[in-house]
Design an enzyme around this catalytic site. Structure first.
Site, PDB file in Angstrom:
ATOM      1  N   GLU A  58       0.816  -1.204   0.000  1.00  0.00           N
ATOM      2  CA  GLU A  58       0.000   0.000   0.000  1.00  0.00           C
ATOM      3  C   GLU A  58       0.858   1.266   0.000  1.00  0.00           C
ATOM      4  OE1 GLU A  58      -2.208  -3.021   2.685  1.00  0.00           O
ATOM      5  OE2 GLU A  58      -0.161  -2.595   2.004  1.00  0.00           O
ATOM      6  N   ASP A 206      23.380 -38.747  -1.820  1.00  0.00           N
ATOM      7  CA  ASP A 206      23.403 -37.800  -2.937  1.00  0.00           C
ATOM      8  C   ASP A 206      24.249 -36.554  -2.696  1.00  0.00           C
ATOM      9  OD1 ASP A 206      21.656 -39.479  -4.283  1.00  0.00           O
ATOM     10  OD2 ASP A 206      19.873 -38.405  -3.617  1.00  0.00           O
TER      11      ASP A 206
END
Length: 372
Positions: A58, A206
């Protein structure tokens, strides 16, 4: 109360939502908010919230409009705030600027606001209407709403798998089941997340970094490893550069110190009956620390218990048109079901082609009914 909205109202609120989405990767822990100021059927100012601590949507729109804000209609995707945080109340700024009407998509679920901003506007003689494009505004801020209403983040699991539901070969090889387009798309989910969460098994197998690399983002999510006994290698990529937490049940100060010396925060949580991390406590801590959205990228041995514990709200499946067959790793390691009534049913939200693969977004039925 039911409000009537014109085609113009809808068009300008759509623009406000588009502006709000510009903060998708940057506003956390604040909500994503856009604002459009309209006078005489023309846009005179617009803005969006860019990051926590900076002016709200705003304020940007009012600055953009200047004196033209007087007598204008403000279209804002979330109720203007009424409290002083890092910035002054937006409701007061709108009153001071002399806007004539405020159309809000959604009442703020934050207990510090929760209708008080709208009441302040009405008390100042400003016409207020609420509910235009509410579903879209909720979707844009699903994590913020979850944290405000359930004291926990919106938690999604991202899974790349074959058409027969396999995530890796029997020997652990999983790179890459899906194509480059799907992997890039997955980084967008990372970029909008406050944190990425994985388990020790995935780190060992991983060595993921869990950073945003394939799309542009001004910030990186926190990396979290569920590590019951503090066994994560100190040189693991997920710990590099700090910005990482280890969630553990281990209270051994000596074991924690090497991680802390590397800038990693060690968070000791209660243990469940089986001696492993209490996921209910974990979810509560994630909420207390201001996290809106958390994405899990883990293997079946963590995904399964998280599913059984009711942690997941949403699943993002990337399905490759390929088959890996028997012996390949599955998606969820859960206890065997003895009746179909025990199955975990989901609501499919969308099915989207991404390169040669498909992205399926599905939600836990209780989550999709309670938040979105």
């Amino acid at each position: 109360m039911t409000f009537e909205f014109s085609e113009a109202d809808q068009r300008f609120m759509d623009r406000a939502l588009t502006l709000a989405a510009r903060g998708l990767y940057s506003t956390m822990p604040n909500p994503r908010v856009g604002c459009v100021l309209v006078k005489g059927g023309e846009v005179v100012g617009e803005g969006w919230h860019e990051r926590a601590g900076s002016p709200h949507a705003e304020v940007h729109a009012l600055r953009d409009a200047g004196a033209a804000a007087r007598g204008a209609t403000a279209y804002v995707t979330l109720e203007p705030c009424s409290h002083t945080g890092r910035t002054p109340p937006c409701a007061d700024a709108l009153v001071k600027a002399g806007v004539a009407r405020v159309v809000a998509a959604l009442q703020d679920p934050n207990p510090l606001v929760a209708g008080q901003g709208l009441a302040r506007l009405r008390d100042a003689g400003i016409a207020v209407a609420v509910g235009l494009r509410e579903a879209q505004a909720r979707e844009l801020n699903i994590g913020f709403i979850s944290r405000m209403t359930r004291a926990r983040p919106w938690i999604r699991s991202k899974i790349a798998m074959s058409l027969d539901g396999r995530t890796a070969l029997g020997n652990g090889v999983s790179q890459w089941i899906t194509g480059t387009e799907a992997r890039t798309d997955a980084h967008r989910w990372r970029a909008r997340s406050c944190a990425m969460l994985t388990g020790l098994g995935t780190v060992r197998k991983d060595d993921p970094a869990l950073t945003v690399r394939l799309v542009e983002s001004a910030r990186q999510p926190i990396r979290i490893v569920v590590d019951n006994h503090l066994e994560t290698p100190l040189d693991a990529r997920v710990l590099a550069g700090g910005n990482a937490w280890l969630f553990t049940v281990c209270e051994d100060v000596a074991r924690a110190r090497p991680y802390q010396d590397c800038g990693v925060e060690v968070v000791v949580l209660p243990a469940s009956a089986n001696g492993r991390l209490d996921f209910s406590a974990m979810v509560r801590v994630l909420g207390e620390r201001g996290l809106n959205e958390v994405t899990v990228e883990a293997g079946s041995r963590l995904n399964g218990p998280l599913l059984e514990a009711g942690v997941f709200d949403e699943f993002v499946f990337y399905v490759a048109p390929t088959l890996l067959g028997e012996g390949a790793a599955g998606v969820m390691a859960i206890q065997p079901l003895t009746d179909l009534s025990q199955r975990f049913d989901l609501d499919v939200i969308s099915v989207t082609p991404v390169g040669r693969d498909w992205r399926i977004v599905a939600r836990n039925k209780t989550s999709s009914g309670g938040v979105a």
